[in-house]
Motif scaffolding. Sequence first.
Motif, PDB file in Angstrom:
ATOM      1  N   GLN A 148       0.826  -1.211   0.000  1.00 28.32           N
ATOM      2  CA  GLN A 148       0.000   0.000   0.000  1.00 28.32           C
ATOM      3  C   GLN A 148       0.861   1.262   0.000  1.00 28.32           C
ATOM      4  N   PHE A 149       2.087   1.107   0.456  1.00 31.59           N
ATOM      5  CA  PHE A 149       3.008   2.246   0.460  1.00 31.59           C
ATOM      6  C   PHE A 149       4.026   2.128  -0.682  1.00 31.59           C
ATOM      7  N   SER A 150       3.634   1.400  -1.713  1.00 36.21           N
ATOM      8  CA  SER A 150       4.493   1.150  -2.883  1.00 36.21           C
ATOM      9  C   SER A 150       5.815   0.494  -2.519  1.00 36.21           C
ATOM     10  N   LEU A 151       5.789  -0.258  -1.440  1.00 35.28           N
ATOM     11  CA  LEU A 151       7.002  -0.976  -1.078  1.00 35.28           C
ATOM     12  C   LEU A 151       6.841  -2.471  -1.351  1.00 35.28           C
ATOM     13  N   ASP A 152       6.543  -2.784  -2.613  1.00 29.23           N
ATOM     14  CA  ASP A 152       6.581  -4.187  -3.022  1.00 29.23           C
ATOM     15  C   ASP A 152       8.048  -4.524  -3.285  1.00 29.23           C
ATOM     16  N   SER A 153       8.282  -5.691  -3.851  1.00 29.52           N
ATOM     17  CA  SER A 153       9.666  -6.097  -4.087  1.00 29.52           C
ATOM     18  C   SER A 153      10.438  -5.020  -4.853  1.00 29.52           C
ATOM     19  N   LYS A 154       9.791  -4.469  -5.878  1.00 30.56           N
ATOM     20  CA  LYS A 154      10.480  -3.446  -6.682  1.00 30.56           C
ATOM     21  C   LYS A 154      10.761  -2.183  -5.882  1.00 30.56           C
ATOM     22  N   GLY A 155       9.784  -1.786  -5.081  1.00 28.11           N
ATOM     23  CA  GLY A 155       9.951  -0.589  -4.269  1.00 28.11           C
ATOM     24  C   GLY A 155      11.096  -0.755  -3.275  1.00 28.11           C
ATOM     25  N   LEU A 156      11.162  -1.947  -2.675  1.00 27.75           N
ATOM     26  CA  LEU A 156      12.240  -2.207  -1.723  1.00 27.75           C
ATOM     27  C   LEU A 156      13.590  -2.215  -2.437  1.00 27.75           C
ATOM     28  N   ALA A 157      13.607  -2.805  -3.637  1.00 30.28           N
ATOM     29  CA  ALA A 157      14.854  -2.837  -4.407  1.00 30.28           C
ATOM     30  C   ALA A 157      15.350  -1.421  -4.670  1.00 30.28           C
ATOM     31  N   LYS A 158      14.393  -0.543  -4.940  1.00 26.33           N
ATOM     32  CA  LYS A 158      14.778   0.831  -5.227  1.00 26.33           C
ATOM     33  C   LYS A 158      15.410   1.491  -3.990  1.00 26.33           C
ATOM     34  N   LEU A 159      14.778   1.284  -2.840  1.00 28.56           N
ATOM     35  CA  LEU A 159      15.335   1.845  -1.600  1.00 28.56           C
ATOM     36  C   LEU A 159      16.733   1.307  -1.339  1.00 28.56           C
ATOM     37  N   ILE A 160      16.869  -0.004  -1.471  1.00 29.59           N
ATOM     38  CA  ILE A 160      18.154  -0.629  -1.158  1.00 29.59           C
ATOM     39  C   ILE A 160      19.214  -0.172  -2.160  1.00 29.59           C
ATOM     40  N   GLY A 161      18.791  -0.070  -3.424  1.00 25.96           N
ATOM     41  CA  GLY A 161      19.706   0.427  -4.444  1.00 25.96           C
ATOM     42  C   GLY A 161      20.212   1.817  -4.093  1.00 25.96           C
ATOM     43  N   GLY A 162      19.300   2.674  -3.642  1.00 22.38           N
ATOM     44  CA  GLY A 162      19.667   4.030  -3.263  1.00 22.38           C
ATOM     45  C   GLY A 162      20.632   4.039  -2.089  1.00 22.38           C
ATOM     46  N   LEU A 163      20.306   3.206  -1.112  1.00 26.84           N
ATOM     47  CA  LEU A 163      21.151   3.119   0.084  1.00 26.84           C
ATOM     48  C   LEU A 163      22.572   2.681  -0.288  1.00 26.84           C
ATOM     49  N   LEU A 164      22.650   1.682  -1.147  1.00 27.82           N
ATOM     50  CA  LEU A 164      23.968   1.182  -1.558  1.00 27.82           C
ATOM     51  C   LEU A 164      24.753   2.248  -2.310  1.00 27.82           C
ATOM     52  N   GLU A 165      24.045   2.942  -3.186  1.00 29.64           N
ATOM     53  CA  GLU A 165      24.702   3.963  -3.975  1.00 29.64           C
ATOM     54  C   GLU A 165      25.345   5.007  -3.078  1.00 29.64           C
ATOM     55  N   GLN A 166      24.577   5.385  -2.047  1.00 31.75           N
ATOM     56  CA  GLN A 166      25.042   6.456  -1.181  1.00 31.75           C
ATOM     57  C   GLN A 166      26.083   5.989  -0.163  1.00 31.75           C
ATOM     58  N   HIS A 167      25.927   4.771   0.320  1.00 31.58           N
ATOM     59  CA  HIS A 167      26.727   4.371   1.489  1.00 31.58           C
ATOM     60  C   HIS A 167      27.607   3.153   1.302  1.00 31.58           C
ATOM     61  N   LEU A 168      27.795   2.708   0.084  1.00 35.68           N
ATOM     62  CA  LEU A 168      28.655   1.543  -0.125  1.00 35.68           C
ATOM     63  C   LEU A 168      30.041   1.780   0.479  1.00 35.68           C
ATOM     64  N   LYS A 169      30.494   3.017   0.379  1.00 31.79           N
ATOM     65  CA  LYS A 169      31.823   3.371   0.895  1.00 31.79           C
ATOM     66  C   LYS A 169      31.873   3.298   2.420  1.00 31.79           C
ATOM     67  N   ASP A 170      30.705   3.275   3.058  1.00 29.29           N
ATOM     68  CA  ASP A 170      30.670   3.208   4.523  1.00 29.29           C
ATOM     69  C   ASP A 170      30.603   1.780   5.050  1.00 29.29           C
ATOM     70  N   ILE A 171      30.794   0.810   4.172  1.00 33.37           N
ATOM     71  CA  ILE A 171      30.840  -0.578   4.638  1.00 33.37           C
ATOM     72  C   ILE A 171      32.301  -0.994   4.726  1.00 33.37           C
ATOM     73  N   PRO A 172      32.873  -0.947   5.927  1.00 34.23           N
ATOM     74  CA  PRO A 172      34.288  -1.278   6.051  1.00 34.23           C
ATOM     75  C   PRO A 172      34.480  -2.791   6.109  1.00 34.23           C
ATOM     76  N   GLU A 173      35.640  -3.226   5.784  1.00 33.48           N
ATOM     77  CA  GLU A 173      35.986  -4.641   5.947  1.00 33.48           C
ATOM     78  C   GLU A 173      36.063  -4.950   7.443  1.00 33.48           C
ATOM     79  N   ASN A 174      35.556  -6.105   7.849  1.00 37.20           N
ATOM     80  CA  ASN A 174      35.654  -6.451   9.275  1.00 37.20           C
ATOM     81  C   ASN A 174      36.425  -7.746   9.511  1.00 37.20           C
ATOM     82  N   LEU A 175      37.028  -8.274   8.460  1.00 38.32           N
ATOM     83  CA  LEU A 175      37.877  -9.455   8.633  1.00 38.32           C
ATOM     84  C   LEU A 175      39.306  -9.089   8.233  1.00 38.32           C
TER      85      LEU A 175
END
Length: 702
Positions: free
Chosen positions: A163-190
């Motif tokens: 109902q809030f347009s967060l079907d699979s595609k909507g979620l993919a869009k959010l996650i895609g945006g998050l990755l685009e913006q913050h991929l550099k903020d995922i440090p290696e932990n091993l």
Amino acid sequence: MISKAFETPIEYLKGVGLSRADVLKKELQIFSFEDLINHFPYKYIDRTRFYKIREIQGDLPYVQVLARLTHIEILGEKHTKRLVAQAIDDTGVIELVWFQGIKWIEKILSVGKVYILFGKPGFFNGKVQMAHPETEPYSTEALQRKGNLTLQPAYNSTEKLKQFSLDSKGLAKLIGGLLEQHLKDIPENLPLYIINRFKLMNRADAYKNIHFPDDAARLNEATYRLKFEEFFVLQLKLLKNKLLHTQKFKGNIFGTVGTYFNDFYHHKLPFPLTNAQKRVLKEIRQDTQRGVQMNRLLQGDVGSGKTVVALMSMLIAIDNGFQTCIMAPTEILANQHYQTIVELIGNDFLEVALLTGSTTKKARKVLHEKLENGELKILIGTHALIEDKVQYQNLGFVVIDEQHRFGVEQRARLWRKNSIPPHILVMTATPIPRTLAMTLYGDLDISVIDELPAGRKPVQTVHFYEAQRLRMFGFMKQEIGKGRQIYVVYPLIQESEKLDLKNLMDGIEVMSIEFPLPQYRISIVHGKMKAADKQFEMNRFIKGETQIMVATTVIEVGVNIPNASVMIIENAERFGLSQLHQLRGRVGRGADQSYCVLMSHHKLSHEGRIRLNTMVKTNNGFEIAETDLQLRGPGNIEGTQQSGVLDLKVANIVTDQELLITVRQFVESIFEKDPQLAAPENQILRQSLQSKGEGLSWNKIS
Ligand code: ADP
Ligand code: MG
């Protein structure tokens, strides 16, 4: 924690806002950037290739087809109205159907044109069909664009989210945006040496590729990396806790083996110990000399002889001047342990006392005194023995039988009974598969008795349907004729307690006609009876005054009556595997051949059939536990609810067993070399340990 940036509340993500944040929290427990990025796809849709129509068989996920439209027509009236089209390639025909938006679709499609069709194929009247496919006219440009598309993620969503347009595609869009913006903020932990050694993808790439894979190979690498990390961090915490525990809690030292142990071993022990029993005794002996509190889980199938091992360990404690106790989950079991132990050592050797809810006030008072002045060395009982009023002079060794039934709090109370906490041996007859034990009890020491005493005949198990009931009655009479005793067990499940009780009563009625007095006598035990009445009925059976005991599962745990050699389980399809195994373990304890009869309805579910077949096929508790874990998954195995096993997001202890074992051994080797994680290359691991999400803490378990 991934990094500071990922702790940001989800409402601050571009495209989310307050109302969407609200449903994300409610529906998917997504509160932060980190939660969102850990919402992994449950499958991927393959747009990397085109399928030929003839290739479409069986149950395929979404596929892409290149086909020429040959026919369109509108069929049906009102709510059966639909648009049906046909398309072909050089291998076959596909039917396309739309139930909605008919007018619009009819307008945009034209017969004779080639389309890129995308959808989930199905079969209808023997024809390949796609309902509501995506369609796009073929052109070199479109083809190129589609050709670049790869594996598309599919995410779990809910009606509310949609109902809030967060079907699979909507979620993919959010996650895609998050990755685009913050991929550099995922440090290696091993550390690099681990990455290199196990050829792991780096962490940021892994997050990117698990959501939006470059190709199937990269997806595999990403999944492997994240599974590795998940197991690794969990094991790091568990083994660190184990290490900490040994540093934090001093333990009593049992320096000598004295007369009690030696007397018992040389003059009273009625049989030679099995090799497994000897090995476990040695393990306990080593534990109790180190000056560190022991926390050991002893696993062994029913009848494998755990009690003797416990008793002999207790004798060593007593030789060193300490008191001991055995805690059982029920009064019946406490009684049974009491009798077993008195029988084994004799009351003139050492006083053994029993403390349960039924112990009289007067007797209790005497007991309390003897415990406080140290005179009494062996106390057996239910949780009554950890009540606050019970004070020991110096409790040194505690045996807990069947740990599942003891609450965490009850165990914790034991600790407060002494300034130096007693050594603790938890015995369980519920075998736990190795990988589950590694995560569930990953910070305890584990001993296994994997060998039955010599001369034990394996229980023969058969599966009968209702139609074979008369045959079963005949068999029962034959065995009773030989002087044997028989259990008949009915399921008792909380939700349908009334119905179950009726089943039991009906069963008893039939049986009392089939097995009339005075030749046959029947004991009845069920959950609705008073404790004293249960005990009375049990005792009649134990003394051999009755030949048949009809019961609900109250007899499940621990009861030992060697002359009872037949176990009949009614509605066996309704019991879980571990329960069936426990019940079967009640027989096969004497010298005679024992039997287990599984009675079931003739209609069985797929799983029900596997369960019963497994029981017929094997007596090995660990094998059965393994099957159980595969059937039900870790979430339904007793005891897992409170552990970190269920928080695993990518890894799975059933399907990723090998990886888990590898990781566990590797983490052990790290701590062996560098217990403090002080080496520069291990600094990064200290941070992983400090991160949020405590994982398992030792006191949650024992
Ligand atoms: P568990 O508690 O593991 O189910 P028990 O300790 O009750 O098993 O032992 C089951 C039976 O086997 C008991 O009657 C016990 O005396 C007997 N037993 C234990 N160890 C041996 C052995 N090494 N050889 C022969 N009998 C044994
Ligand atoms: Mg036992």
